[in-house]
Design an enzyme around this catalytic site. Structure first.
Site, PDB file in Angstrom:
ATOM      1  N   ASP A   1       0.768  -1.114   0.010  1.00  0.00           N
ATOM      2  CA  ASP A   1      -0.380  -0.154  -0.137  1.00  0.00           C
ATOM      3  C   ASP A   1       0.895   1.381   0.081  1.00  0.00           C
ATOM      4  O   ASP A   1       1.737   1.390   1.030  1.00  0.00           O
ATOM      5  CB  ASP A   1      -0.943   0.111   1.339  1.00  0.00           C
TER       6      ASP A   1
ATOM      7  N   ASP B   1      -3.118   2.359  -6.058  1.00  0.00           N
ATOM      8  CA  ASP B   1      -2.079   2.559  -5.131  1.00  0.00           C
ATOM      9  C   ASP B   1      -1.972   1.336  -4.152  1.00  0.00           C
ATOM     10  O   ASP B   1      -1.114   1.174  -2.939  1.00  0.00           O
ATOM     11  CB  ASP B   1      -2.111   3.623  -4.067  1.00  0.00           C
ATOM     12  N   GLU B   2      -2.524   0.257  -4.430  1.00  0.00           N
ATOM     13  CA  GLU B   2      -2.758  -0.976  -3.477  1.00  0.00           C
ATOM     14  C   GLU B   2      -2.602  -2.319  -4.316  1.00  0.00           C
ATOM     15  O   GLU B   2      -3.406  -2.405  -5.318  1.00  0.00           O
ATOM     16  CB  GLU B   2      -4.103  -0.688  -2.707  1.00  0.00           C
TER      17      GLU B   2
END
Length: 410
Positions: free
Chosen positions: A20, A113-114
């Site tokens: 993350d 983003d993960e």
DNA sequence: TCTGGGGTCCTAGGACCC
DNA sequence: TCTGGGGTCCTAGGACCC
């Protein structure tokens, strides 16, 4: 629990990584603005907007993502506000996801983003999961200039919670024998699938921690939150999460993961909040047409068509309704979707209601070949389908501003 | 000047068919 | 004449996630 730098627990008992990025949008924008690094920075949050991301100095003032812009400005009046730059976000994300896929083919992108990585097939080549995590973090830092945090565990749900614990810029490993001691002190609201409402309901029942959930009979939970969620939460409370990493990318990366295996999208939609509430039917329908054109263009680009048209209307008091209509045949034709949306809107019979937001969504998507095989698209509909495709081609060549419905001009 | 935009999934009631 | 399921589709709302 092992943190970065500690001796690595061996091999494959904790093969799931949740990676993350830390304050992703803010971190990416601050690469070009190092002078702002240590000042509170907020991304997004324009008129009637919410905070998309806040860097850590801003968080010290209590600013959080998804918070209303008004509230954020009250908490931190001197924060620097930056506008999002999705092209750059997507570029950075694509590079990071490519790095993940060089590490293992089992990458499930959750958002820009993960991602989850199952590295069980990579430990012989690249070392322990902790080693892999540290290598990824170093590479991302060197190549992209941003930091990330990694949670490592035997399951997806525990890895996800571990990465949260690791933030910012850290690693947390939860070995199998420490799962319950890690999970049980957490608040029920920390579990994936427990939002504000469910958390409040569980708290009212005296169920505050994950441990409380774990020691409550499943039947009791099911009565409180439903059969499905009740059973699911009881499992999660014991770390019993059988869900595997399902290789896929998000729409932003085009087709990814293992080719052809990505889940097909089930719906596409668009919505917009007006700058100020309106009770003018013409204003609302002009927006509906704009949104419909946007959605239909995306449908055609993805070569899918859908049968159910849904409109969303949010009023000034924030009450929100949806109305839907299932058509006889799937469509990707702007005019057909628009006509259905207008019928739904007019059927509401609004008089002077103040409308805050309007949305259009098409559901029940099917690949276009399947639709065409049924002899549907392109034959009926008075040539609109051909007209749409001509518009798409022109938009690709000259930009989407070049071609638009007459009612959107001026 | 409260409260974005993109989605997914679940629930529940009613219609309709067998 | 009354009673009864099961399954599927459609619609509306709501919760949740990023």
């Amino acid at each position: 629990m092992v943190t970065a730098g500690a001796p690595t627990a061996a091999g494959t008992s904790t093969p799931i990584l949740h990676v993350d990025m830390d304050a992703f949008y803010a971190s990416v924008l601050l690469r070009d603005r190092p002078e702002l690094q240590h000042l509170p920075v907020i991304v997004g949050g324009g008129h009637r907007g919410v905070v998309l991301a806040a860097n850590y100095p801003a968080r010290e003032y209590g600013v959080r993502s998804a918070m209303t812009a008004t509230r954020a400005r009250r908490l931190c009046p001197h924060a620097v506000v930056l506008q999002p730059d999705y092209d750059t976000f997507t570029k950075v994300s694509t590079a990071v996801m490519a790095l993940f896929r060089r590490t293992t083919s089992l990458v499930e992108a959750i958002s820009l983003d993960e991602a989850f990585l199952d590295v069980s097939g990579a430990v012989r080549r690249l070392g322990s999961p902790l080693q892999i995590a540290e290598d990824l973090r170093a590479t991302i830092h060197d190549e992209q200039g941003i930091t990330c945090s990694v949670g490592i565990a035997a399951s997806i749900s525990v890895a996800k919670l571990a990465s949260k614990r690791a933030k910012p810029d850290g690693v947390v490993v939860v070995p199998p024998e420490e799962i319950t001691s890690f999970l049980h002190p957490l608040d029920v609201g920390d579990l994936y699938g427990v939002g504000e409402k469910t958390q409040a309901m569980l708290h009212r029942l005296g169920l505050i921690t994950v441990g409380d959930l774990a020691h409550t009979p499943v039947r009791t939970l099911q009565r409180a939150v439903g059969v499905h969620l009740g059973a699911h939460l009881h499992d999660l409370a014991w770390g019993a999460d059988r869900r595997e990493v399902a290789p896929r990318s998000t729409g932003a990366f085009g087709h990814g993961g293992r080719s052809g295996e990505a889940d097909p999208e089930k719906s596409m939609g668009a919505q917009e909040t007006f700058g100020r509430d309106t009770d003018d039917r013409e204003v609302v329908l002009r927006e509906v047409l704009k949104l419909t054109a946007k959605v239909a263009t995306r449908l055609r680009a993805a070569e899918v068509a859908g049968r159910t048209v849904t409109i969303t209307v949010r009023f000034a008091d924030f009450t929100t309704i949806t109305r839907s209509r299932t058509l006889a045949e799937p469509t990707d034709v702007t005019q057909e979707i628009y006509a259905a949306a207008v019928r739904l809107y007019d059927a509401l019979g609004l008089q002077r209601a103040r409308v805050r937001l309007v949305g259009v969504r098409v559901e029940g998507l099917l690949p276009r070949e399947q639709v065409q095989r049924q002899g549907v698209l392109g034959e009926r509909e008075h040539g609109w389908s051909e007209a749409d495709r001509a518009v798409d081609r022109a938009a690709r060549r000259f930009g989407s501003a070049a071609v638009r419905p007459a009612s959107l001009l001026g």
